[in-house]
Structures are given as structure tokens and as C-alpha cells.
Design an enzyme around this catalytic site. Structure first.
Site, PDB file in Angstrom:
ATOM      1  N   HIS A   1      -6.421  -7.061  -0.666  1.00  0.00           N
ATOM      2  CA  HIS A   1      -6.586  -5.618  -0.856  1.00  0.00           C
ATOM      3  C   HIS A   1      -5.857  -5.138  -2.117  1.00  0.00           C
ATOM      4  CE1 HIS A   1      -6.898  -6.309   3.596  1.00  0.00           C
ATOM      5  NE2 HIS A   1      -8.008  -5.622   3.384  1.00  0.00           N
TER       6      HIS A   1
ATOM      7  N   HIS B   1       0.822  -1.226   0.000  1.00  0.00           N
ATOM      8  CA  HIS B   1       0.000   0.000   0.000  1.00  0.00           C
ATOM      9  C   HIS B   1       0.853   1.271   0.000  1.00  0.00           C
ATOM     10  CE1 HIS B   1      -3.675  -2.206   0.412  1.00  0.00           C
ATOM     11  NE2 HIS B   1      -3.343  -2.731   1.571  1.00  0.00           N
TER      12      HIS B   1
ATOM     13  N   ASP C   1      -4.565 -12.870   3.442  1.00  0.00           N
ATOM     14  CA  ASP C   1      -5.837 -12.328   3.940  1.00  0.00           C
ATOM     15  C   ASP C   1      -7.019 -12.646   3.019  1.00  0.00           C
ATOM     16  OD1 ASP C   1      -4.756 -10.600   2.079  1.00  0.00           O
ATOM     17  OD2 ASP C   1      -4.686  -8.862   3.411  1.00  0.00           O
TER      18      ASP C   1
ATOM     19  N   TYR D   1      -3.862 -11.977   8.492  1.00  0.00           N
ATOM     20  CA  TYR D   1      -3.913 -11.531   9.892  1.00  0.00           C
ATOM     21  C   TYR D   1      -4.467 -12.552  10.874  1.00  0.00           C
ATOM     22  CZ  TYR D   1      -2.672  -7.471   7.304  1.00  0.00           C
ATOM     23  OH  TYR D   1      -2.004  -6.630   6.456  1.00  0.00           O
TER      24      TYR D   1
ATOM     25  N   ASP E   1      -2.837 -10.215  -2.743  1.00  0.00           N
ATOM     26  CA  ASP E   1      -3.381  -9.859  -1.430  1.00  0.00           C
ATOM     27  C   ASP E   1      -4.878  -9.555  -1.634  1.00  0.00           C
ATOM     28  OD1 ASP E   1      -2.221  -8.537   1.400  1.00  0.00           O
ATOM     29  OD2 ASP E   1      -4.047  -7.573   0.684  1.00  0.00           O
TER      30      ASP E   1
HETATM   31 ZN   LIG Z   1      -4.198  -7.083   2.581  1.00  0.00          ZN
END
Ligand SMILES: [Zn+2]
Length: 339
Positions: free
Chosen positions: A196, A160, A283, A322, A194
Site C-alpha cells: 500500500h 499510513h 502484504d 496479514y 509495503d
Molecule cells: Zn500494507
């Protein structure tokens, strides 16, 4: 698999992250790296090594020198703090207006960060530098042909991080550092799996035609990082067509994920890169507390095997994931399928 570790991650342990105005326990914690390493040691077949420390100039190939200096100086200032001065800095105000100016520390916190999940501690710069060092060492091994596949086991994650902003627990963008280095030798594809959106690499390479960025992720209408990751973001200028976003809905299981992964792999094949960079997040697992997808552990081996079919020299960087009970098995399965 050759595994490059971040030797400086552990002291970066934020006291919490701010969600909807409340300080909640950090999802991104030092135990993440420990449980992954343990799972890989149990699985066997992996070697672990620490990298030499890279220079700040090497990080400045993709990050703004002023941002690097800000992280270094802020961490040093926090280490010097005495008495009741907080040992952590969170941004509270972000740039606004047509010509935002950042004159002091409180403004710079918002200038160089885009959310309230990514605080700076006294140990943050060293941890970020350790992750960048591990990533660049992995890139050098692949560039030299010394290793064909390398896995960077690091936290905090990187995908990110933007040119001059931290966010999403990320400070330096490991995948982008690797891609920038390898792009000196040939075309590079970044495939981000990922849950995200990989906003950092998308924005860093958005105008470039020599680095393909592909991201398979949850629809940003409902999932972090919210402001980018839509299907119509396809690149600009020389980079037009070299950015691919594949969106999936909450509750995505194997049936929905598999065709999206195949489409992403097809995009990589069509681009015909010399190298692959793979920001990997666990994740997407069904037990992840923040991802919202429904992928079971055994599917991660299938994912690894599908990526292996590309036959490319690859650097895999550890991003999110996580649930401490499943992230180790997820990456162990993935690497088993990949090798
Ligand atoms: Zn992520």
C-alpha cells in the site's frame, strides 16, 4: 540483526474493522508480531530488545500535539468506561463543508481519523507509544553508529498515519519518526515496500528536499489508501522531485515487481542519502489476503539483497502483511538477504 520490539502491542486488539458497513475480523491482530518473532528466532542470528519509553515531545516532532493528546485522552476515557459503554470508538462522520468544526468527541473521532479500519481502544495509546519508542530507539542506535542495521518489530503499523490522523491500522508514523530524527544528521531516503502507498511519509515530507520519499505499491485506483500514491505526485517547493511513486497493477509478480524495485533503488542512489528508512510490508506476498500481488517467499531474500547493495545505515520498520502463515518467513528471508 538487532531487533527492537514494541512491548505494549498485545492489548491493542480491536474487536473488528468496519468494511462496507460490516464489522469483520481484524487483519491487523496481535498474533502477527508473535509469528514474526517466532520465525526470526527459528532463523537465528537475531537479538531482541525492548526500548525505553519515549516522550510525547519526541513524537510531536512529526505529529500534531492535539492529535497525540486526543489519542491519549480517548484511550484513558475508554479505560474508565463502565457498564454498557462500548470499549472501542470508531469514527462514523468525517469533516465536511468549507469550515468544519470539531467540538465534541463524536466530531473529534472523524477529525483525527480518515477511515473505519482504525478504532481506538483503551490500550491503543500505550501500543502506539510503544511502537514510537521502539522506532526512536532504533533511530538513536543508528544515529550513534552503535548499529548499522536495525529492524523495528512492531504493530500496529505506522506508514499510513498522517500528521494529525490515524488510518490504515496506523496511529504514529514510525518510519517518519525515524527519518525526522536522522535528518538532523544528514539526508534521509524512505523506501516504502509495503503493497500500500506510504501516504503518511509522502505528506509529512512533501515540501522537504532533505528527505526523499519513494513508495512501490499497488495502483491506488484500486487499492487502499485510494486518495494518494499516483505517479504525478512528485513533491512541491523545496521537495519538488523528492517524492517518487511507482505503481504496479493487481496480480504483479516478480517479473513486474523487480524492475520497479530497481527503479526505486536507483532513485535512492541518485539522491545520495546518508541514511535509509525502510517501511517493510509482507502484504506483497502471493498469499496475502488483501494485497493482490503475487510475490513468492524466496523473492523476499532477493529484495533484501538488492536493498543491501545500497550500503546505507538502515532502520527497517514492520508495516503490513496479514497472512499469519507467511509473514514470518517473508521478513526472515528479507533480513537474511539484507544482512
Ligand atoms: Zn500494507
Amino acid at each position: 540483526m538487532r531487533v527492537i520490539l514494541n512491548p505494549k502491542h498485545e492489548a491493542h486488539a480491536p474487536p473488528g474493522e468496519i468494511e462496507n458497513g460490516l464489522l469483520i475480523p481484524c487483519y491487523e491482530c496481535p498474533a502477527r508480531l508473535t509469528v514474526i518473532r517466532t520465525a526470526l528466532e527459528t532463523a537465528g542470528g537475531h537479538t531482541f530488545e525492548e526500548p525505553p519509553v519515549c516522550s510525547e515531545d519526541a513524537i510531536a516532532t512529526i505529529h500534531d500535539p492535539a492529535y497525540i493528546t486526543y489519542l491519549r485522552e480517548t484511550a484513558a476515557e475508554i479505560r474508565r468506561a463502565r457498564g454498557s459503554t462500548p470499549k472501542v470508538q470508531f469514527p462514523t462522520v468525517f469533516p465536511y463543508g468549507p469550515n468544519p468544526r470539531a467540538g465534541g468527541n463524536r466530531a473529534l473521532r472523524g477529525r483525527f481519523c480518515f477511515d473505519t479500519y482504525t478504532p481506538i481502544l483503551g490500550a491503543t495509546f500505550a501500543a502506539a507509544l510503544g511502537g514510537a519508542s521502539a522506532s526512536l530507539h532504533a533511530a538513536e542506535l543508528v544515529a550513534a553508529g552503535t548499529a548499522r542495521q536495525v529492524y523495528v518489530l512492531t504493530r500496529p503499523p505506522g506508514h499510513h498515519a498522517e500528521r494529525d490522523r490515524c488510518g490504515g491500522y496506523c496511529y504514529f508514523n514510525h518510519a517518519a519518526l525515524v527519518a525526522e530524527r536522522l535528518s538532523k544528521l544528514g539526508r534521509v531516503a524512505i523506501l516504502d515496500i509495503d503493497v500500500h502507498h506510504g501516504n503518511g511519509a509522502q505528506h509529512l515530507f512533501y515540501e522537504r528536499g532533505d528527505v526523499l520519499t519513494v513508495s512501490v505499491h499497488g495502483d491506488p485506483a484500486g487499492l487502499y489508501p485510494f486518495f494518494s500514491g499516483y505517479a504525478d505526485e512528485t513533491g512541491t517547493g523545496a521537495g519538488l522531485g523528492a517524492n517518487v511513486n511507482l505503481l504496479l497493477q493487481p496480480g504483479t509478480g516478480v517479473k513486474e515487481y523487480r524492475p520497479a524495485l530497481f527503479a526505486a533503488l536507483d532513485a535512492v542512489r541518485t539522491f545520495a542519502p546518508a541514511f535509509l528508512v525502510l517501511p517493510f510490508g509482507a502484504d506483497t506476498h502471493e498469499a496475502d489476503p488483501i494485497g493482490g500481488f503475487k510475490l513468492p517467499t524466496p523473492f523476499f531474500r532477493e529484495m533484501g539483497a538488492a536493498v543491501r547493495e545500497l550500503g546505507l545505515p538502515t532502520v527497517t520498520t514492520q508495516e503490513g502483511g496479514y497472512n499469519l502463515d507467511v509473514i514470518g518467513p517473508c521478513i526472515a528471508e528479507f533480513l537474511k538477504g539484507f544482512e
